[in-house]
Design a protein around this motif. Structure first.
Motif, short mmCIF file in Angstrom:
data_model
loop_
_atom_site.label_atom_id
_atom_site.label_comp_id
_atom_site.label_asym_id
_atom_site.label_seq_id
_atom_site.Cartn_x
_atom_site.Cartn_y
_atom_site.Cartn_z
N ARG A 1 56.35 29.49 36.72
CA ARG A 1 55.55 28.32 36.64
C ARG A 1 56.43 27.02 36.84
O ARG A 1 57.60 27.09 36.26
CB ARG A 1 54.83 28.39 35.39
CG ARG A 1 53.52 29.31 35.58
CD ARG A 1 52.96 29.52 34.12
NE ARG A 1 52.43 28.22 33.52
CZ ARG A 1 51.21 27.96 33.68
NH1 ARG A 1 50.38 28.51 34.25
NH2 ARG A 1 50.84 26.83 33.16
N SER A 2 55.72 26.19 37.53
CA SER A 2 56.65 24.80 37.53
C SER A 2 56.92 24.13 36.26
O SER A 2 57.79 23.40 36.20
CB SER A 2 55.84 23.91 38.50
OG SER A 2 54.48 23.87 37.90
N ASP A 3 55.98 24.32 35.40
CA ASP A 3 56.27 23.81 34.08
C ASP A 3 57.03 24.73 33.00
O ASP A 3 57.48 24.20 32.00
CB ASP A 3 55.02 23.22 33.26
CG ASP A 3 54.16 24.22 33.22
OD1 ASP A 3 53.07 23.91 32.57
OD2 ASP A 3 54.36 25.43 33.74
N SER B 1 52.12 31.99 31.27
CA SER B 1 50.60 31.66 31.58
C SER B 1 50.04 32.25 30.24
O SER B 1 50.21 33.09 29.79
CB SER B 1 50.14 32.33 32.74
OG SER B 1 50.74 33.65 32.78
N LYS C 1 42.77 33.97 29.71
CA LYS C 1 41.60 32.95 29.77
C LYS C 1 40.54 33.37 28.54
O LYS C 1 40.19 34.52 28.52
CB LYS C 1 40.75 33.34 30.92
CG LYS C 1 41.12 32.17 32.07
CD LYS C 1 39.98 32.28 33.18
CE LYS C 1 40.49 31.50 34.53
NZ LYS C 1 39.71 31.65 35.54
N THR D 1 38.77 27.22 27.25
CA THR D 1 37.91 26.46 27.80
C THR D 1 37.25 25.44 26.97
O THR D 1 37.51 24.21 27.43
CB THR D 1 36.39 27.30 28.05
OG1 THR D 1 36.10 28.07 26.82
CG2 THR D 1 36.71 28.40 29.08
N HIS E 1 40.35 23.01 27.44
CA HIS E 1 40.15 21.97 28.60
C HIS E 1 39.06 20.92 28.41
O HIS E 1 39.42 20.03 28.81
CB HIS E 1 39.63 23.13 29.71
CG HIS E 1 40.86 24.04 30.19
ND1 HIS E 1 42.09 23.37 30.50
CD2 HIS E 1 40.76 25.26 30.27
CE1 HIS E 1 42.40 24.50 30.85
NE2 HIS E 1 42.11 25.28 30.86
N GLU E 2 38.07 21.44 27.70
CA GLU E 2 36.97 20.24 27.64
C GLU E 2 37.58 19.17 26.77
O GLU E 2 37.37 17.99 27.06
CB GLU E 2 35.65 20.82 26.76
CG GLU E 2 35.13 22.16 27.65
CD GLU E 2 33.92 21.48 28.54
OE1 GLU E 2 33.12 20.43 27.84
OE2 GLU E 2 33.70 21.73 29.70
N GLU F 1 40.48 18.33 26.48
CA GLU F 1 41.65 17.31 27.24
C GLU F 1 40.84 16.67 28.20
O GLU F 1 41.42 15.49 28.32
CB GLU F 1 42.29 18.44 28.22
CG GLU F 1 43.31 19.53 27.61
CD GLU F 1 44.73 18.91 27.46
OE1 GLU F 1 45.48 19.44 26.67
OE2 GLU F 1 44.84 18.09 28.45
N MET F 2 40.03 16.90 28.79
CA MET F 2 39.13 15.98 29.61
C MET F 2 38.43 15.09 28.65
O MET F 2 38.58 13.80 29.33
CB MET F 2 38.05 17.06 30.34
CG MET F 2 37.00 16.27 31.36
SD MET F 2 35.76 17.08 31.68
CE MET F 2 34.53 17.03 30.42
N TYR F 3 37.84 15.09 27.75
CA TYR F 3 37.26 14.18 26.76
C TYR F 3 38.15 13.12 26.33
O TYR F 3 38.06 12.00 26.78
CB TYR F 3 36.53 14.84 26.04
CG TYR F 3 35.17 15.10 26.18
CD1 TYR F 3 34.81 16.52 25.89
CD2 TYR F 3 34.09 14.47 27.00
CE1 TYR F 3 33.60 16.97 26.57
CE2 TYR F 3 33.11 14.60 27.47
CZ TYR F 3 32.63 16.19 27.19
OH TYR F 3 31.46 16.81 27.84
N SER G 1 41.07 12.63 27.81
CA SER G 1 41.71 11.75 28.93
C SER G 1 40.57 10.60 29.34
O SER G 1 40.96 9.29 29.50
CB SER G 1 41.84 12.41 30.33
OG SER G 1 40.86 13.16 30.54
N LEU G 2 39.19 11.00 29.41
CA LEU G 2 38.13 9.85 29.46
C LEU G 2 38.35 8.85 28.47
O LEU G 2 38.32 7.60 28.81
CB LEU G 2 36.85 10.58 29.50
CG LEU G 2 36.26 11.09 30.82
CD1 LEU G 2 34.96 11.67 30.45
CD2 LEU G 2 36.14 9.87 31.75
N ASP H 1 41.07 6.55 28.98
CA ASP H 1 40.80 5.68 30.00
C ASP H 1 39.89 4.51 29.55
O ASP H 1 40.20 3.07 29.49
CB ASP H 1 40.29 6.33 31.18
CG ASP H 1 40.04 5.15 32.31
OD1 ASP H 1 38.86 5.04 32.36
OD2 ASP H 1 40.84 4.87 32.70
#
Lengths: 572, 449
Positions: free
Chosen positions: A206-208, A212, A215, A220, A223-224, A226-228, A230-231, A234
């Motif tokens: 893997r690149s990092d 791996s 799942k 999941t 991920h959620e 993480e998304m929140y 980042s939002l 911002d």
């Protein structure tokens, strides 16, 4: 009958109305006395009326009776006339009645028609008015129609473009569907079931660099998260920047407010007739400022109330400042009008003069720079500009021409000198030839003498000098030539008979080199002439070839002379 | 400014690696990798067929070469030249192929956009994504490489799926209010997704990363709408170019229009500088017209050109497009922000030879560059506000706020510059011709007019 009487009768008749009672008056016309007069008068009247009845005469002359027949005829005719007149009168009366009635009728008609005309004129003007209004309406409707048409056209063009876009897309889709169908058909026919393959030499890391993960639900949610995160990041960043911006703007506004207050406050005493107002304003602004300060201290910066207060105060201050500026402007214009001839104008004038002067200077400088540039360009563009090249070429050729002219001049001079020399040389050669001949004869005779009286130890020098003397004739020539010929003769005097003077056969001029060589034998005399010789040699390059040969010969001769000299010595 | 010698390339496939050290070019079926500084050939790979598409991975270690006709993708490694990887899509065909942001997955779009296949080079696993939309820009990766947005179309409705690039996990899936989604693009900060409709409807939708609709913007109805969309690098502005020859700029706080830029045929603005390219034909002396001179001097056909500043008012040449054809050549088709978001360069298709540069601070026109032929390509320097453009002739044009310059590419036989790419360091340019490429190295000092 007397006219006066007739007249009386006529006047009487005319003044009486025509009535039955007039018969009584007519009776008064004719009396027993005036019957003939009456008769003649009546006859006259009948004649004048045009009645062709015979004359009424008396039945007997001087009688009281009449002829009844003519009288009755006359009476009948008169009655007829009368009747006719009455008829015409009646007719005329009828006519007149009719006419008057028609006149009335016409007048009535006239007035009616006039009324009608007025009415119709009024109607016409009313119709005109309506027509004008209708025309206006038509115009507006037409313009509406035009705009509608334009809009319709625009919509049509939009529809057309959309339609073409749709058809384009539809065609594209149809083509794709056709390709799909074709591919599907191909696949159904050609069911080789080629497996999709990934052929890799070895798996990559893997690149990092991490491993791996499986799942899972945890991933999941992570991920959620993480998304929140980042939002939220911002949003926080943008909020921070907005807060900073807000704070800065508020600061700027506060400062502006302070400055505006400051600007207004010192000016306040200088404005005319607004002292009370100004004090009020100052009080207001001071009060506001205090309020502003308190609000800033107590409430949160982002509070609505504080913001409103700030903006309102800013607006107020700005309005005051604007009014103040307007006042100042008007004052300034007044002052300007009043003080036109004042010295305030003069400084402006001088200012304008200065500006003019500076502008002129700038213009001059620009021109100067431009001229310089042009000159520079000219200097640099030598090879491309035909004109300047030609000019330059001309200059160079001119220089060369001058130089050439100088050289020509020198050359001509030298040529002239050389010609002179040549002439002298020829003369000298001729002379030399003659002298040689003479000398030979002399020598021959001397040798003869010698031979005849052969005694040793004769003074040779004496002979040579004497020979030289006998052979030579002194002339007005340049010294070098004389000495040269002397030297030559001196040397040739030592000859025996075996060397023939070949040089005398040709009457050409002996070259300067010959002279130079011969003169070498006289070192003291020739040394000073070396420098002269140099220039002569140069200028006589043209005839050099000839002379060089001769000089060689002379050289041989010289050598021979020397050897002869030796021989001679040995001889003696 | 120095120019390198001319190399061969085919298909305009020539890319510099993301780290800026290597230059990869395709010549027919060969892949040539050179070093940027010396232009020495480092590696030479041979593919099985003519290469249709080539791309570097994000870590500059791998290059993918796609051959669409054969349905093949070959991946080459720079470190290990003997490492090979071949992906065969088989009968399903291949329409496009790209790297994932981590450089370890390859996404292939099959023919007819039947599906997107995700091949993993780490695990050799395959995943499929169904119903991708065939549109102008259906896939976009966010700048930080974390998320991928994919446009889908199912049952005549448009959807957007957001995937996490780490493990291709579907994060969000939502329907969009578009008639026919034409494209989508992440903002550079990765928090907002701009989605726009096809040209039949002017609509831009802004979705937040978690799928909420933040705002909708529609400037007008019925006429042809959006032609191009671009974000500013600072994510502050979204510039929308449309068929009505205007650019509208939205701001990221209120998502409302803050300004619009019009491309007028007559420029009256005194603050804008209008540069007009003027060709100087060299004078031919009749006595020099010998065969020797003609063959030696390619100067006869390479006309020099320079920029002249025109005072306002200036007339721009306008070409009216054919009204009956679809996708008419009218409207703002190309938009590009400079790297500091200070300038926006635009091109209006019915004034094809003119490039407009707008100042975003003052929200006004900064400069207009009028060229002698249609502008083919322009790109901003990645580091400073310098714009390079080309018009398909042998010259390269550069604009910066200090001035404008036209440079002749000094190659023999005329090298027609068709497109250009900046090096990521901003100090050199790749110029691509039809079959050739050339590198241009800039001086460290700015070149003024």
């Amino acid at each position: 009958m007397s006219p006066s009487r007739q007249n009386n009768f006529v006047s009487m008749l005319s003044s009486l109305p025509l009535s039955r009672s007039s018969y009584n008056v007519i009776c008064a016309f004719c009396t027993e006395d005036n019957m003939p007069q009456c008769m003649s008068y009546i006859n006259q009247e009948l004649d004048s009326l045009g009645l062709c009845s015979p004359r009424i005469e008396a039945s007997s002359p001087g009688g009281a009776g009449l002829n009844t027949v003519p009288a009755l005829n006359a009476m009948y005719e008169l009655m007829q006339i009368h009747r006719r007149n009455m008829c015409t009168l009646e007719e005329l009366e009828n006519d007149q009645l009719k006419k008057s009635s028609t006149l009335d009728h016409m007048q009535m008609n006239n007035s009616r028609l006039k009324d009608q005309l007025e009415l119709s004129i009024r109607e016409k003007s009313g119709l005109h008015e309506t027509e004008r209004q209708l025309q206006l309406k038509i115009k507006t409707l037409q313009s509406c129609l035009k705009t509608e048409k334009d809009e319709v056209q625009k919509l049509q063009s939009i529809i057309a473009s959309r339609a073409s876009q749709y058809s384009h897309d539809a065609k594209r889709k149809e083509r794709e569907a056709a390709k799909l169908k074709e591919r599907l058909g191909q696949l159904l026919v050609d069911r080789k079931d080629k497996k999709l393959a990934l052929d890799v030499l070895n798996s990559l890391g893997r690149s990092d660099g991490k491993r791996s993960h499986w799942k899972t639900a945890k991933t999941t949610t992570s991920h959620e998260d993480e998304m929140y995160k980042s939002l939220l990041n911002d949003y926080e960043v943008s909020q921070r920047s907005l807060l900073l911006e807000n704070a800065e703007l508020k600061k700027v506004l506060q400062q502006m407010k302070k400055e505006m207050i400051h600007i207004l406050s010192p000016r306040l005493p200088s404005t005319r007739g607004a002292a009370a107002e100004n004090s009020r304003e100052q009080a207001d602004s001071d009060g506001e400022e205090k309020a502003g300060d308190t609000s800033r201290e107590t409430l949160d910066q982002s509070c609505e109330h504080a913001r409103e207060q700030l903006t309102n105060s800013i607006r107020q201050q700005w309005r005051k400042l604007r009014n103040h500026m307007e006042k100042l402007d008007s004052q300034a214009s007044l002052v300007h009008h009043q003080l036109e001839s004042n010295k305030e104008v003069i400084p402006r004038e001088t200012h304008e003069d200065e500006m003019e002067r500076m502008r002129r200077e700038v213009q001059q400088c620009k021109e100067f720079i431009h001229a310089q540039q042009q000159l520079l360009q000219q200097q640099l563009n030598t090879s491309f500009d035909d004109e300047t090249a030609a000019l330059l070429n001309d200059c160079y050729t001119l220089e060369e021409k001058e130089r050439l002219k100088e050289e020509w001049r020198l050359f001509e001079e030298q040529k002239r000198n050389f010609a002179r020399e040549r002439k002298n040389f020829t003369e000298a050669a001729i002379r030399l030839g003659r002298e040689k001949k003479a000398f030979e004869e002399d020598r021959a005779s001397w040798l003869k003498n010698q031979f005849l009286n052969m005694t040793p130890f004769t003074d040779r020098r004496r002979c040579s000098s004497s020979d030289g003397q006998s052979a030579l004739s002194v002339r007005s020539e340049p010294e070098m030539r004389m000495s040269s010929t002397k030297a030559q003769l001196a040397k040739s005097s030592a000859y025996a008979t075996f060397s023939t003077p070949k040089s005398t056969q040709s009457a050409t001029v002996p070259s300067t080199t010959e002279l130079y060589r011969t003169l070498r034998l006289i070192p003291d005399s020739s040394s000073s002439r070396h420098s002269n010789r140099g220039s002569w040699q140069e200028s006589n390059t043209i005839d050099d070839g000839d002379f060089r040969v001769k000089s060689n010969r002379i050289q041989c001769r010289d050598l021979s002379i020397f050897s002869l000299g030796g021989d001679e010595n040995s001889l003696t | 400014m120095n120019f390198s010698e001319v190399f061969k390339q085919s298909n305009q496939l020539c890319k510099i690696s993301p780290d800026g050290k290597y230059l990869a070019t395709c010549v027919q079926y060969r892949l040539v990798v050179r070093e940027v500084s010396t232009l020495q050939i480092l590696q030479l790979y041979t593919c099985l067929d003519q290469i249709s598409h080539m791309d570097w991975s994000s870590d500059s270690l791998f290059i993918l070469c796609a051959m669409y006709k054969r349905g093949l993708v070959q991946v080459w490694s720079l470190e290990q030249p003997d490492w090979h990887c071949k992906i065969d899509e088989g009968s399903i065909g291949l329409v496009s192929s790209r790297w994932s942001p981590d450089g370890r997955h390859i996404l292939n779009t099959t023919e007819f956009h039947l599906r997107v296949t995700v091949w993993s080079l780490c695990t050799k696993a395959v995943s499929y994504i169904k119903y991708p939309k065939a549109c102008q820009k259906g896939i976009d990766f966010s700048k930080d490489g974390c998320y991928m947005a994919l446009a889908e179309r199912r049952d005549c409705k448009d959807y957007v799926s957001v995937f996490v690039c780490d493990d291709w996990h579907l994060l969000r899936h939502f329907e969009t209010e578009t008639q026919d989604l034409a494209g989508l693009e992440w903002s550079p900060n990765g928090c907002v997704l701009a989605v726009w409709d096809s040209s039949l409807e002017y609509k831009v939708l802004l979705y937040s990363l978690d799928g909420r609709l933040l705002s909708t913007y529609s400037a007008y109805e019925w006429s042809l709408g959006i032609k191009s969309v671009t974000w500013s690098p600072s994510s502050q502005f979204l510039a929308i170019g449309s068929y009505d020859e205007k650019v509208r700029v939205l701001n990221h706080i209120t998502w409302k229009k803050i300004t619009q830029f019009e491309h007028l045929a007559t420029i009256n603005n005194t603050k804008a500088v209008v540069y007009k390219e003027v060709e100087k034909r060299p004078t031919v002396r009749s006595d020099n017209l010998s065969l020797h001179n003609i063959t030696i001097g390619t100067n006869l056909f390479n006309t020099q050109s320079k920029y002249e500043i025109c005072p306002p008012p200036v007339q721009i040449p306008v070409v009216k497009p054919d009204p009956d054809r679809a996708n008419p050549k009218i409207g703002v088709s190309t938009l590009a922000f400079s790297s500091d978001s200070r300038y926006l360069a635009t091109k209006n298709d019915n004034m094809a030879s003119v490039v407009w540069v707008w100042d975003m601070q003052k929200m006004s026109l900064e400069a207009v560059l009028e060229q002698t032929s249609a502008v083919r390509c322009f790109q901003w320097d990645p580091l400073r506000p310098r714009l390079a453009l080309c018009t398909g002739n042998t010259k390269l044009y550069l604009w910066s706020p200090a001035g404008c310059v036209s440079v002749q590419v000094p190659t023999e036989g005329g090298f027609q510059v068709q497109s250009l790419n900046w090096h990521c360091g901003g100090d050199s340019l790749i110029l691509l011709g039809k079959e050739q490429l050339c590198l241009c190295y800039m001086d460290t000092d700015q070149v003024d007019k």
